[in-house]
Design a protein around this motif. Structure first.
Motif, PDB file in Angstrom:
ATOM      1  N   LEU B 143       1.041  -1.224   0.215  1.00  0.00           N
ATOM      2  CA  LEU B 143      -0.003  -0.015  -0.156  1.00  0.00           C
ATOM      3  C   LEU B 143       0.879   1.378   0.059  1.00  0.00           C
ATOM      4  N   GLU B 144       0.384   2.293  -0.614  1.00  0.00           N
ATOM      5  CA  GLU B 144       0.988   3.591  -0.698  1.00  0.00           C
ATOM      6  C   GLU B 144       0.974   4.208   0.458  1.00  0.00           C
ATOM      7  N   GLY B 145      -0.431   4.396   1.248  1.00  0.00           N
ATOM      8  CA  GLY B 145      -0.669   5.108   2.379  1.00  0.00           C
ATOM      9  C   GLY B 145      -0.010   4.329   3.647  1.00  0.00           C
ATOM     10  N   HIS B 146       0.191   5.198   4.756  1.00  0.00           N
ATOM     11  CA  HIS B 146       0.508   4.320   5.964  1.00  0.00           C
ATOM     12  C   HIS B 146      -0.214   5.363   7.027  1.00  0.00           C
ATOM     13  N   PRO B 147      -0.302   5.045   8.252  1.00  0.00           N
ATOM     14  CA  PRO B 147      -0.639   5.892   9.204  1.00  0.00           C
ATOM     15  C   PRO B 147       0.192   6.944   9.617  1.00  0.00           C
ATOM     16  N   PRO B 148      -0.029   8.128  10.240  1.00  0.00           N
ATOM     17  CA  PRO B 148       0.886   9.114  10.647  1.00  0.00           C
ATOM     18  C   PRO B 148       1.637   8.674  11.851  1.00  0.00           C
ATOM     19  N   GLY B 149       2.866   8.974  11.978  1.00  0.00           N
ATOM     20  CA  GLY B 149       3.735   8.696  13.033  1.00  0.00           C
ATOM     21  C   GLY B 149       4.567   7.364  12.996  1.00  0.00           C
ATOM     22  N   ILE B 150       4.578   6.693  11.699  1.00  0.00           N
ATOM     23  CA  ILE B 150       5.289   5.702  11.382  1.00  0.00           C
ATOM     24  C   ILE B 150       6.260   5.927  10.392  1.00  0.00           C
ATOM     25  N   ASP B 151       7.667   6.308  10.772  1.00  0.00           N
ATOM     26  CA  ASP B 151       8.556   6.944   9.869  1.00  0.00           C
ATOM     27  C   ASP B 151       9.155   5.770   8.693  1.00  0.00           C
ATOM     28  N   ASP B 152       9.301   4.579   9.359  1.00  0.00           N
ATOM     29  CA  ASP B 152       9.790   3.717   8.432  1.00  0.00           C
ATOM     30  C   ASP B 152       9.577   2.447   8.818  1.00  0.00           C
ATOM     31  N   ASP B 153       9.919   1.375   7.714  1.00  0.00           N
ATOM     32  CA  ASP B 153       9.692  -0.146   8.101  1.00  0.00           C
ATOM     33  C   ASP B 153       8.013  -0.313   8.385  1.00  0.00           C
ATOM     34  N   VAL B 154       7.972  -1.165   8.882  1.00  0.00           N
ATOM     35  CA  VAL B 154       6.349  -1.462   9.218  1.00  0.00           C
ATOM     36  C   VAL B 154       6.242  -1.849  10.875  1.00  0.00           C
ATOM     37  N   VAL B 155       4.977  -1.730  11.090  1.00  0.00           N
ATOM     38  CA  VAL B 155       4.572  -1.949  12.547  1.00  0.00           C
ATOM     39  C   VAL B 155       3.515  -2.887  12.839  1.00  0.00           C
ATOM     40  N   LEU B 156       2.890  -3.504  13.584  1.00  0.00           N
ATOM     41  CA  LEU B 156       2.130  -4.580  13.724  1.00  0.00           C
ATOM     42  C   LEU B 156       0.990  -4.084  14.766  1.00  0.00           C
ATOM     43  N   PHE B 157      -0.332  -4.140  14.651  1.00  0.00           N
ATOM     44  CA  PHE B 157      -1.131  -3.923  15.425  1.00  0.00           C
ATOM     45  C   PHE B 157      -2.221  -5.057  15.627  1.00  0.00           C
ATOM     46  N   VAL B 158      -2.534  -5.635  16.675  1.00  0.00           N
ATOM     47  CA  VAL B 158      -3.291  -6.597  16.917  1.00  0.00           C
ATOM     48  C   VAL B 158      -4.805  -6.019  17.129  1.00  0.00           C
ATOM     49  N   PHE B 159      -5.766  -6.624  16.405  1.00  0.00           N
ATOM     50  CA  PHE B 159      -7.066  -6.027  16.408  1.00  0.00           C
ATOM     51  C   PHE B 159      -7.941  -7.080  16.630  1.00  0.00           C
ATOM     52  N   ASP B 160      -7.588  -8.413  16.471  1.00  0.00           N
ATOM     53  CA  ASP B 160      -8.664  -9.525  16.902  1.00  0.00           C
ATOM     54  C   ASP B 160      -7.640 -10.775  17.280  1.00  0.00           C
ATOM     55  N   LEU B 161      -8.432 -11.650  17.863  1.00  0.00           N
ATOM     56  CA  LEU B 161      -7.837 -12.852  18.286  1.00  0.00           C
ATOM     57  C   LEU B 161      -8.779 -14.285  17.670  1.00  0.00           C
ATOM     58  N   MET B 162      -8.380 -15.242  17.240  1.00  0.00           N
ATOM     59  CA  MET B 162      -9.094 -16.327  16.853  1.00  0.00           C
ATOM     60  C   MET B 162      -8.442 -17.623  17.496  1.00  0.00           C
ATOM     61  N   ARG B 163      -9.299 -18.918  17.323  1.00  0.00           N
ATOM     62  CA  ARG B 163      -8.476 -19.952  17.772  1.00  0.00           C
ATOM     63  C   ARG B 163      -8.814 -20.788  16.569  1.00  0.00           C
ATOM     64  N   MET B 164      -7.495 -21.732  16.283  1.00  0.00           N
ATOM     65  CA  MET B 164      -7.413 -22.554  15.255  1.00  0.00           C
ATOM     66  C   MET B 164      -8.891 -23.424  15.133  1.00  0.00           C
ATOM     67  N   GLY B 165      -9.363 -23.431  13.995  1.00  0.00           N
ATOM     68  CA  GLY B 165     -10.528 -24.290  13.563  1.00  0.00           C
ATOM     69  C   GLY B 165     -11.724 -23.745  13.918  1.00  0.00           C
ATOM     70  N   ARG B 166     -11.801 -22.465  14.714  1.00  0.00           N
ATOM     71  CA  ARG B 166     -13.058 -22.243  15.287  1.00  0.00           C
ATOM     72  C   ARG B 166     -13.400 -20.471  14.725  1.00  0.00           C
ATOM     73  N   PRO B 167     -14.181 -20.438  13.663  1.00  0.00           N
ATOM     74  CA  PRO B 167     -14.725 -19.157  13.086  1.00  0.00           C
ATOM     75  C   PRO B 167     -15.052 -18.228  14.458  1.00  0.00           C
ATOM     76  N   GLY B 168     -14.996 -17.161  14.183  1.00  0.00           N
ATOM     77  CA  GLY B 168     -15.588 -16.083  15.255  1.00  0.00           C
ATOM     78  C   GLY B 168     -14.269 -15.667  16.233  1.00  0.00           C
ATOM     79  N   PHE B 169     -14.277 -14.586  16.938  1.00  0.00           N
ATOM     80  CA  PHE B 169     -13.327 -13.979  17.441  1.00  0.00           C
ATOM     81  C   PHE B 169     -13.520 -14.236  19.103  1.00  0.00           C
ATOM     82  N   ILE B 170     -12.396 -14.199  19.827  1.00  0.00           N
ATOM     83  CA  ILE B 170     -12.334 -14.266  21.179  1.00  0.00           C
ATOM     84  C   ILE B 170     -12.927 -12.944  21.616  1.00  0.00           C
ATOM     85  N   PRO B 171     -13.812 -12.712  22.484  1.00  0.00           N
ATOM     86  CA  PRO B 171     -14.586 -11.484  23.097  1.00  0.00           C
ATOM     87  C   PRO B 171     -13.519 -10.565  23.388  1.00  0.00           C
ATOM     88  N   VAL B 172     -14.040  -9.353  23.182  1.00  0.00           N
ATOM     89  CA  VAL B 172     -13.260  -7.971  23.250  1.00  0.00           C
ATOM     90  C   VAL B 172     -12.459  -7.801  24.545  1.00  0.00           C
TER      91      VAL B 172
END
Lengths: 372, 372
Positions: B143-172
């Motif tokens: 992607l060409e765009g990126h969020p403000p404040g990240i000046d180089d390379d890449v950063v990871l942000f977790v937004f959900d967790l799942m379990r193997m074999g089980r559709p649906g998310f771990i509650p917030v």
């Protein structure tokens, strides 16, 4: 009739046989129009009995003056103002004045209003003349935009003359003379330039842009009658502004071509990159859409209102029928109302409805979710 | 394996038989991915031997908070920051950390960089965890765009967790707790609201917009795990700005949807109609195109440069192969170069070429005429 007309007539017969021409009628008047270019004749060429009205050939756009002039012009050219209206060809057939649309249909609106636009005595003196003109103004029934300085109804500007049955134009200087002689209203002329004078032409464009003029048409002084058109940044912003709420209805090229055009113009002519241009461009996209959303809350539709005046009721009724053929994208006309005014004119009002935008807003404003 | 995984396994077998799933390979590792949604499983669901990684389901966008919240939410929801990056699912299979793209392909870039993005010890403790995260930054290869404040390379942000074999998310709340426990970097959370609090949410958006944040994802606190997303005006302008020189390459909806979005947001939240917004919008369209025209004069092409770092040469080579599958519109990658840096990383540079724009500029700048 001369040989030209006979030659054209045979081509039109062949076009009819091959499905490139159609039989049409305007009231009791029957005619044939070329729906495609065919054997050297332009789309919109029309035959009324023995009278052949050549089509108005398309004019190519250049997007760089420096190279465009050098590339396409071999002789000096005249610079004429491009007016933001619709193109008609006006002529007399069996004593009756008629106006054809670019596509070769008799336009009921322009035909109705001819006595207001042009002195019919012209055709007593020049019976085989075809007047090519732009009709522009807020009272036109086809286009949302119009040139600055026309406050109501419509005005006619002659930009070419042809002769019945002879494709090709009367040479520029001779046209100026004919228009002067008959007192015809013409598009403003801005002089005669050589192909090696792009910077002089740019100075002309600077003045036109500042006045909000759409652009110029360049017409070579030569037998081959080479032409080209070039527009101003003001016209790009005006075009976007009048149709931004139709963003979801028109072919996307309407917008993308204009943006690319703007970038090319400004790259060559940085002096046209005036203060406030980006703000006007952003507003041209945003404000009509914002207006559409706000308007939807009250009216539950997105539409543009039209109001145009006719001399005769019959022509207004013919125009309503005609309009279906002039649709743009998914936009269509609805809500016709015809009323007689004190001055005897019939006023037709209608709306052009934007059905996709209306549907999208209905969904989004009621909380609909979209997976895009 | 639990029942869920066995049920999913049977569905994937059927999807394979019906052409809705494909066999893929990442080096010697073979796997199957769902190329379409199928029987309740999302597109991008993938099977590695007995391990099934559910797809990340699409999240619908609302364009009006007042009605959208009322319409779609039955319980309080959590508001989390939407980060401008690409979506991955990270898990361990047979001792190896892997990252899947939204479409279910093993992403050679993210997989290569996992040790830089996430502590692999997580999977020693939680072997069946699937980490759903956004990878963002100027060093991302997609992607060409990126969020403000990240000046180089890449950063990871977790937004959900799942379990193997089980559709649906771990509650917030449980996810927040798990992320805290393992020190996982997460998307910023902005609180918990009720569906009748659109104006409180609008105040949050005002702050995010001022900071240039893309938007929010709303996640209902309930078993049905209803979700919705909503973006800021800043994100619309940023998205247009990074791709306006690709106006002729991308599907036109890229631009038209965003403009309509902007109008709907501003109609509901006039406080987001900040001073200078129209100028920024106009500049977002015009300046990249103007840059493309100017750049074309020197480079004879329109392209965006990319630069991304790999730990292993083999993954960089796999990424080059992978890239053809991630093409957008007519844009394609070219001019790959791979160099080792002093810190041992391999730096891959390439360009995304805009072939239509390049062709149009070649024609227009050399004086070509267009009949549009």
């Amino acid at each position: 009739m001369d040989d030209g007309a006979e030659g054209c007539g045979a081509i039109i017969d062949e076009a009819l046989a091959r499905g490139k021409a159609q039989r049409e009628a305007f009231g009791a008047l029957e005619y044939v129009r070329l729906s495609d270019p065919f054997r050297g004749l332009s789309r919109g060429t029309a035959r009324f009995g023995g009278d052949i009205v050549p089509g108005y050939p398309p004019i190519g756009r250049v997007l760089n003056l420096e190279t465009g002039l050098r590339h396409h012009f071999e002789a000096p050219f005249h610079v004429e103002e491009k007016v933001d209206g619709y193109n008609v060809r006006i002529f007399r057939h069996r004593g009756e004045g008629l106006a054809l649309s670019r596509g070769g249909f008799v336009c009921p609106f322009t035909t109705d209003r001819l006595p207001d636009l042009i002195d019919p005595a012209l055709f007593d003196i020049e019976p085989d003349l075809i007047v090519c003109a732009e009709v522009a103004g807020p009272g036109n029934p086809y286009l949302e935009g119009h040139p600055p300085g026309i406050d109501d109804d419509v005005v006619l500007f002659v930009f070419d003359l042809m002769r019945m049955g002879r494709p090709g134009f009367i040479p520029v200087e001779a046209r100026y003379e004919t228009c002067r002689r008959h007192g015809l209203p013409t598009v403003p002329a801005h002089g005669r330039f050589r192909p090696d004078q792009p910077s002089v032409l740019r100075a002309v464009l600077d003045g036109l842009d500042a006045r909000g003029v759409e652009g110029v048409v360049l017409k070579e002084e030569s037998n081959r009658q080479k032409r080209a058109k070039y527009v101003t940044p003001a016209s790009v912003i005006q075009d976007i502004s009048v149709m931004a709420d139709g963003l979801m209805e028109l072919p996307p090229e309407y917008f993308t071509n204009r943006l690319l055009r703007l970038a090319l113009i400004l790259e060559e002519s940085p002096e046209l990159d005036r203060e406030g241009l980006r703000e006007r461009l952003g507003a041209a996209f945003l404000d009509p859409l914002l207006g559409a959303v706000r308007g939807y809350r009250e009216k539950h539709k997105v539409a543009h209102p039209f109001r145009c005046r006719f001399r005769g009721r019959e022509n207004a009724e013919r125009f309503m029928e005609h309009l279906g053929r002039a649709s743009r994208g998914t936009i269509h006309a609805r809500g016709f109302a015809l009323e007689r005014e004190d001055d005897g004119y019939w006023v037709l009002t209608f709306e052009r409805i934007f059905p996709r935008t209306s549907g999208l807003l209905a969904n989004f404003l009621s909380g609909g979710q979209v997976y895009d």
